[in-house]
Design an enzyme around this catalytic site. Structure first.
Site, mmCIF file in Angstrom:
data_model
loop_
_atom_site.group_PDB
_atom_site.id
_atom_site.type_symbol
_atom_site.label_atom_id
_atom_site.label_comp_id
_atom_site.label_asym_id
_atom_site.label_seq_id
_atom_site.Cartn_x
_atom_site.Cartn_y
_atom_site.Cartn_z
ATOM 1 N N GLU A 186 0.817 -1.210 0.000
ATOM 2 C CA GLU A 186 0.000 0.000 0.000
ATOM 3 C C GLU A 186 0.849 1.257 0.000
ATOM 4 O OE1 GLU A 186 -3.153 0.185 2.804
ATOM 5 O OE2 GLU A 186 -3.966 -1.748 2.200
ATOM 6 N N GLU A 196 -4.559 -8.604 1.209
ATOM 7 C CA GLU A 196 -5.300 -8.260 2.431
ATOM 8 C C GLU A 196 -6.782 -8.295 2.122
ATOM 9 O OE1 GLU A 196 -4.048 -4.701 4.624
ATOM 10 O OE2 GLU A 196 -1.970 -5.210 4.150
#
Ligand code: GAL
Length: 957
Positions: free
Chosen positions: A442, A518
């Site tokens: 991210e 995720e």
């Protein structure tokens, strides 16, 4: 094959060769030693800016950065560390601190970091003896991981800095050693800054080693074993780096031997006529063959061993063991992931590296407990979020059969950053469990733009250049862009399908492999079923916390219904400290886990267990203790892999329902105390049942251990579950009693927890150490060494001069034969509760010492190591105490000599309180660890109003 035909003959030669080699050069251990340096360190807090509190380190005219060997303050070999705390590694000082709302959200509000400068720098010191016989060997000091920004010295020599809190590092200390004597290691650790947005611990939280080898040796991480299997034949490509750290050229021979899990030699190969110039490093490669290999898999994690032996002039000079597995992996853009060409859906979890009670300083056996816990609900993959893990975690995954994404910390493609990636891969490349290297997570600043694409692409090709056998991945959370990271990765990780349509990505990039790095980020408090913002409680029903997330069930249904997706990693397996989203202080731990910080199942772990593995599962939620909610409707859920489930309340059927694949069942039930029962049917037949009863109040304490016996010498641990039962013997799911623990026998308690993310209770109960520096000395010259007036308790010293005003040169020695030093120190009101040590450093060639007028040392000689006095408390007072020292002064021989002016320290040690912990929704955990002896350990638990209990655990050799 040629090699196989010749095998018995070669073996014979090899063994006789080895025998003669061993007899010439002793046992193979003498060629290489890997010695643990975990025991017996000294520890104290330093300070980032207050030099005095940082033991005056680095302030000398010439400091350690100016001149070799000029480590001053606590970096100096002769620094007096007797008053520092004694401890063994691994050690995490963050977990030992209290909580504060001024501390970091990310680090779970443990009171360290920028706002707590007194608790942010840690100093470690250790003395080791290195025998004279080691002269001529190469000696390396290796750290598996220090959080963070460490500086290391040996014998006052600065060795280097390591800023990463996760990468291991080592220093060649061969030239700096005092052979045949004592050597002092000093480490300054600065945990002021964070690297992650999650709890990271502080200190030397992984192992430390001394590695000894010959000049011709295999350097750290110097082997790489790759395998390729075709039909029944596996080709094992074995690379070894050999280093010649000597000053002459070396010729040698390498023998690579493969043994199977039973220790049977299954293949070997010799590389003859190798040579290296002085200070040269080179890679040597050969192929070996294993027929009918047992493949490493999740169900049968079979491991082989490669023994690399280096012979120089027929003498064995190095032996190195590499554990590896034989398996193939393949990612396919349409069909997902294949292990040994068998399709495997990835059922993964993300995890950080801390556990209840111990923080980041995890005993090795705790890695096994955690991996077994994750496997128990069917998980087959582990993502090391978001940093290189400790080596023992990967060893556990290899041994237990758990696939791994090994993750780099900070994304970047500068030389330094790529070098970190290299270190990670070179350290971990032999682990069969690792299936992918993650280069980033991210990275919002770059993930959607061209810079991100360039960096990702550079990192990906760099990874390939070191290890082409596993794909790089990057976990991505942005939308679909035409520029960013999503356009370049061969294996893209999707963080949260609400952020991004996997179908669209697959359509746009049909050759790209995809997986969910995720998914979830759901919030649940174990054993709670109603949201309470005041108490910071999240209900444990699997529901999306907000529109930005989806439930675990919906996540899994998405990934499991699309063959092109390799699978997903739930955020997270275990709860962790920090990130108490959606709350703030006094919530201090995360709510994301499928299990809590102790490893106790939250209900959603049962959802996964019902669809991630094949044993029949039937689990009901919530508990059935709802006094005050009589006749109110309560949501009852069943997790099961049965075809149908029928629910009964007090024997009355509430209906049979059909289970959809990857789903759960729900009923609304009006609460009446009693018995909820569910019966699960498979193929129309009763398969499994589950009963949840309303319990009475807690009456009896209960202890259960995950092991009945512990391996004494392995620092083994037992995970003890604490619970209560009512009079009828039912476990009480809402008990919150505070339980106290005592332990006897060869084990100690190393931490307690209960999985409550809002608990501000202590994890550890430790003795406290207070150190009083003895300062502000005054002095008076006296004629007679046996003076009596100047050493009394109360003496007016107004006319005395500040000590050491006069230079201690020969002239001073001529003039002053005896001198009295005096000062005062303050003891707290409760000083009698402490053990009080006086660590004295000689101020004279001979000295007598008086405390409050009472003589504690009579004409003792100068002692370079200092004298230690255990002070008799009856001679002390709270408040002011006096110290007087009559000494024959120390004098300089050379003008540059430094004469000791520091009389030492007074140390107060206050015993630790007994360990205690409240039960949280019925459960708590105590971790005990062996102290190394064989015997019987007794852990006792007591709580007000409850029948106490104890558990006996054996420690065995
Ligand atoms: C993700 C992040 C994780 C964790 C999670 C919480 O964005 O990668 O480390 O912070 O969110 O929802």
């Amino acid at each position: 094959m040629k090699n196989t035909l010749k095998a018995p003959f070669l073996l014979l030669i090899f063994f006789s060769f080895c025998l003669s080699a061993f007899s010439q050069s002793g046992s193979k251990e003498q060629n290489r030693e890997h010695v643990s340096l975990d025991k017996d360190w000294r520890f104290a807090f330093g300070h980032p800016s207050d030099t005095k509190k940082d033991f005056n380190t680095g302030i000398a005219y010439f400091s350690y950065l100016a001149k070799a060997g000029f480590g001053d303050g606590a970096a100096n070999a002769n620094f007096d560390d007797r008053s520092w705390r004694k401890l063994d590694l691994p050690h995490d000082w963050a977990v030992e601190q209290g909580f504060s709302k001024d501390a970091s959200f990310s680090h779970g509000f443990k009171a360290i970091g920028r706002n707590f400068p007194d608790k942010s720098i840690g100093w470690y010191r250790k003395k080791i003896t290195i025998p004279q016989s080691d002269l001529g060997r190469r000696i390396h000091l290796a750290f598996d991981g220090v959080f963070r920004n460490s500086i290391v010295w040996i014998n006052g020599h600065y060795l280097g800095n390591q800023d990463s809190g996760y990468l291991g590092f080592e220093y060649d200390i061969t030239d700096y050693i005092n052979y045949g004597g004592e050597n002092t290691i000093a480490v300054r650790v600065d945990a002021t800054m964070e690297e992650g947005w999650f709890y990271e611990g502080a200190g030397i939280y992984r192992h430390v080693w001394l590695n000894k080898s010959n000049e011709l040796h295999i350097p750290q991480n110097g082997t790489f074993v790759k395998t390729k299997t075709k039909d029944n034949t596996t080709t094992v490509n074995a690379l070894v780096t050999v280093a010649n750290d000597g000053k002459a050229s070396k010729s040698f021979q390498i023998i690579q031997t493969i043994t199977d899990a039973t220790g049977k030699n299954v293949s070997e190969k010799t590389i003859n006529s190798c040579s290296l110039n002085p200070r040269e490093n080179k890679d040597f490669t050969c192929d070996l063959t294993v027929e009918n290999a047992t493949l490493w898999s999740i169900e049968n994690p079979y491991l082989y061993q490669m023994t690399t032996s280096i012979f120089e002039d027929e003498k064995l000079v190095d032996t190195f063991e590499t554990t590896f597995g034989i398996r193939t992996i393949r990612f396919d853009a349409n069909e997902g992931f294949f292990l040994n060409e068998k399709h495997v859906k990835i059922k993964g979890t993300n995890n950080h590296q801390d556990h209840a009670g111990v923080g980041a300083a995890m005993p090795d056996a705790l890695q096994d407990f955690r991996i077994k816990t994750l496997k128990s609900f069917g998980s087959n993959a582990y993502r090391c979020s978001h940093n290189p893990p400790t080596p023992e975690l990967l060893e556990a995954c290899d041994r237990l059969g758990m696939l791994v994404i090994d993750e780099n910390r900070l994304m970047g493609s500068t030389q330094n950053q790529l070098n970190d990636v290299k270190k990670l891969i070179e350290r971990d490349r032999n682990h069969p469990s690792i299936i992918s290297w993650s280069v980033g997570n991210e990275e919002w600043g770059i993930e959607n733009d061209i810079v991100g694409a360039r960096i990702a692409s550079s990192m990906q090709s760099y990874v390939k250049s070191i290890d082409a056998s596993r794909p790089a991945t990057a976990a991505f959370s942005g939308g679909i862009g035409s520029n960013g990271i999503t356009t370049v990765m061969d294996l893209l990780g999707i963080n949260y399908i609400v952020n991004k349509s996997t179908d669209k990505q697959h359509q746009l990039f049909p050759n790209q492999c995809l997986w969910g790095t995720e998914e979830g980020s759901t919030n649940a408090t174990r054993g709670e079923y109603y949201r309470d913002n005041q108490k910071r409680i999240m209900p444990a029903y699997d529901k999306a916390p907000s529109a930005s997330f989806i439930s675990i069930e919906n996540g899994w249904r998405h990934y499991n219904s699309r063959p092109y997706l390799a699978g997903m990693f739930v955020w997270t397996g275990f709860d962790y400290r920090g990130e108490p989203t959606p709350f703030d202080f006094p919530s201090v731990g995360s709510y994301f886990g499928m299990v809590d910080q102790c490893g106790f199942y939250k209900d959603t772990a049962w959802y996964l267990k019902s669809w991630w593995q094949n044993e029949p599962v039937l689990h009901l939620l919530p508990h059935w203790n709802w006094t005050g909610k009589e006749n109110q409707s309560i949501e009852v859920w069943a997790y099961s892999n049965c075809d149908e489930v029928e629910l009964f309340l007090n024997r009355k059927s509430l209906g049979k329902k059909t289970m959809q694949k990857d789903s759960h069942l729900e009923w609304n039930v009006n609460y009446t105390p009693g018995t909820l029962e569910a019966i699960g049917y498979k193929n129309g037949k009763k398969s499994i049942s589950e009963i949840v009863k309303t319990t009475g109040t807690a009456a009896i304490l209960n202890l259960e251990s995950n092991k009945n016996s512990l391996e004494a010498w392995k620092n083994d641990i037992a995970m003890i579950t604490v619970s209560t039962k009512d009079k009828a013997g039912l476990q009480v799911p809402i008990a919150d009693n505070e339980v106290s623990f005592t332990i006897s026998g060869p084990a100690k308690i190393i931490g307690v927890g209960n999985g409550n993310p809002t608990s501000l209770e202590a994890d550890k109960y430790l003795e406290t150490i207070t150190v009083l520096n003895i300062e502000n000395l005054k002095e008076k010259m006296v004629a007679d060494f046996n003076v009596s007036d100047e050493t009394k308790e109360n003496v007016a010293t107004d006319s005395w001069q500040k000590a050491f005003t006069d230079d201690r040169n020969a002239a001073f020695g001529e003039k002053v034969k005896n001198i009295v030093y005096r000062t005062e120190f303050e003891l707290p009101a409760n000083y009698t509760e402490s053990t009080i040590n006086f660590f004295y450093n000689s101020l004279g060639k001979q000295q007598s010492i008086f405390i409050n007028g009472k003589k504690i040392a009579d004409a003792i000689p100068e002692n370079k190591h200092g004298d230690t006095f255990l002070l008799d408390k009856t001679m002390l007072h709270s408040g002011k105490n006096t110290l007087a020292i009559v000494a024959t002064p120390l004098l300089k021989v050379n003008s540059w000599d430094v004469v000791n002016q520091n009389p030492g320290t007074i140390q107060l040690i206050t015993k630790a309180d007994n360990y205690k912990r409240k039960l949280f929704n019925g459960l708590a955990q105590v971790i005990i660890q062996t102290t190394g002896e064989v015997g019987e350990v007794k852990l006792s638990a007591t709580a007000n109003g409850l029948k106490s209990t104890e558990i006996i655990i054996k420690t065995v050799q």
